[in-house]
Write a protein that holds these residues in place. Structure first.
Motif, PDB file in Angstrom:
ATOM      1  N   ASP A  84       0.821  -1.213   0.000  1.00 54.47           N
ATOM      2  CA  ASP A  84       0.000   0.000   0.000  1.00 54.47           C
ATOM      3  C   ASP A  84       0.856   1.264   0.000  1.00 54.47           C
ATOM      4  O   ASP A  84       0.490   2.268  -0.611  1.00 54.47           O
ATOM      5  CB  ASP A  84      -0.925   0.009   1.217  1.00 54.47           C
ATOM      6  CG  ASP A  84      -2.049  -1.003   1.103  1.00 54.47           C
ATOM      7  OD1 ASP A  84      -2.652  -1.323   2.139  1.00 54.47           O
ATOM      8  OD2 ASP A  84      -2.318  -1.482  -0.025  1.00 54.47           O
ATOM      9  N   SER A  85       1.986   1.208   0.664  1.00 54.03           N
ATOM     10  CA  SER A  85       2.820   2.398   0.822  1.00 54.03           C
ATOM     11  C   SER A  85       3.484   2.845  -0.488  1.00 54.03           C
ATOM     12  O   SER A  85       3.987   3.963  -0.559  1.00 54.03           O
ATOM     13  CB  SER A  85       3.902   2.143   1.880  1.00 54.03           C
ATOM     14  OG  SER A  85       4.736   1.062   1.478  1.00 54.03           O
TER      15      SER A  85
ATOM     16  N   GLU B 182      11.555   7.075   3.846  1.00 59.29           N
ATOM     17  CA  GLU B 182      11.145   5.763   4.374  1.00 59.29           C
ATOM     18  C   GLU B 182      11.285   4.628   3.360  1.00 59.29           C
ATOM     19  O   GLU B 182      11.093   3.465   3.707  1.00 59.29           O
ATOM     20  CB  GLU B 182       9.704   5.816   4.908  1.00 59.29           C
ATOM     21  CG  GLU B 182       8.696   6.360   3.932  1.00 59.29           C
ATOM     22  CD  GLU B 182       8.412   7.840   4.179  1.00 59.29           C
ATOM     23  OE1 GLU B 182       9.364   8.608   4.440  1.00 59.29           O
ATOM     24  OE2 GLU B 182       7.227   8.227   4.086  1.00 59.29           O
ATOM     25  N   ASN B 183      11.602   4.949   2.117  1.00 59.73           N
ATOM     26  CA  ASN B 183      11.870   3.900   1.127  1.00 59.73           C
ATOM     27  C   ASN B 183      13.321   3.405   1.192  1.00 59.73           C
ATOM     28  O   ASN B 183      13.703   2.489   0.464  1.00 59.73           O
ATOM     29  CB  ASN B 183      11.598   4.410  -0.291  1.00 59.73           C
ATOM     30  CG  ASN B 183      10.159   4.808  -0.503  1.00 59.73           C
ATOM     31  OD1 ASN B 183       9.877   5.880  -1.041  1.00 59.73           O
ATOM     32  ND2 ASN B 183       9.220   3.971  -0.085  1.00 59.73           N
TER      33      ASN B 183
END
Length: 127
Positions: free
Chosen positions: A62-63, A89-90
């Motif tokens: 989802d992110s 955050e990746n």
């Protein structure tokens, strides 16, 4: 002997793009699933995306939906992960993994089911 080799990682600023490649050998894409997983420091490995040869289905965490795209080039024995609008955050080590068989929306992210793994490529998103 099955081999998976990732490439394309690097350092990119937030909002930037990278394209990861997973080149495989020792098997054909027929009746397989190939997925990308990410492992951030101190965290468990998590599924990012998967492509299934049987019907061409693709799955995403989802992110990353609407920002990442998984695709394949059978002639080059390569699966790609196009990553756009990258966020801090990746960041993590991205692994390519493969298994014989099919996956679905419920099972594609189960890392323990994947038999073959690459060595990983580092992606760092930072300003």
């Amino acid at each position: 002997q099955v081999q998976l080799v990732e490439s394309g990682g690097g350092l990119v600023q937030p909002g930037g793009s990278l394209r990861l490649s997973c080149t495989y050998s020792g098997f054909t894409f027929d009746y397989t699933a190939i997925a990308w997983f990410r492992q951030a420091p101190g965290k468990q490995r998590e599924g990012v995306s998967c492509i299934v040869s049987f019907d061409g289905s693709t799955y995403y965490a989802d992110s990353v939906k609407d920002r990442f795209t998984i695709s394949r080039d059978n002639a080059k024995n390569t699966v790609y992960l196009q990553m756009n609008m990258l966020k801090p955050e990746n960041t993590g080590v991205y692994y390519c993994a493969a298994l014989y068989g099919r996956r679905n929306a419920r099972t594609w992210g189960a890392s323990q089911d994947y038999r073959f793994w690459g060595q990983g490529t580092q992606v760092t998103v930072s300003s």
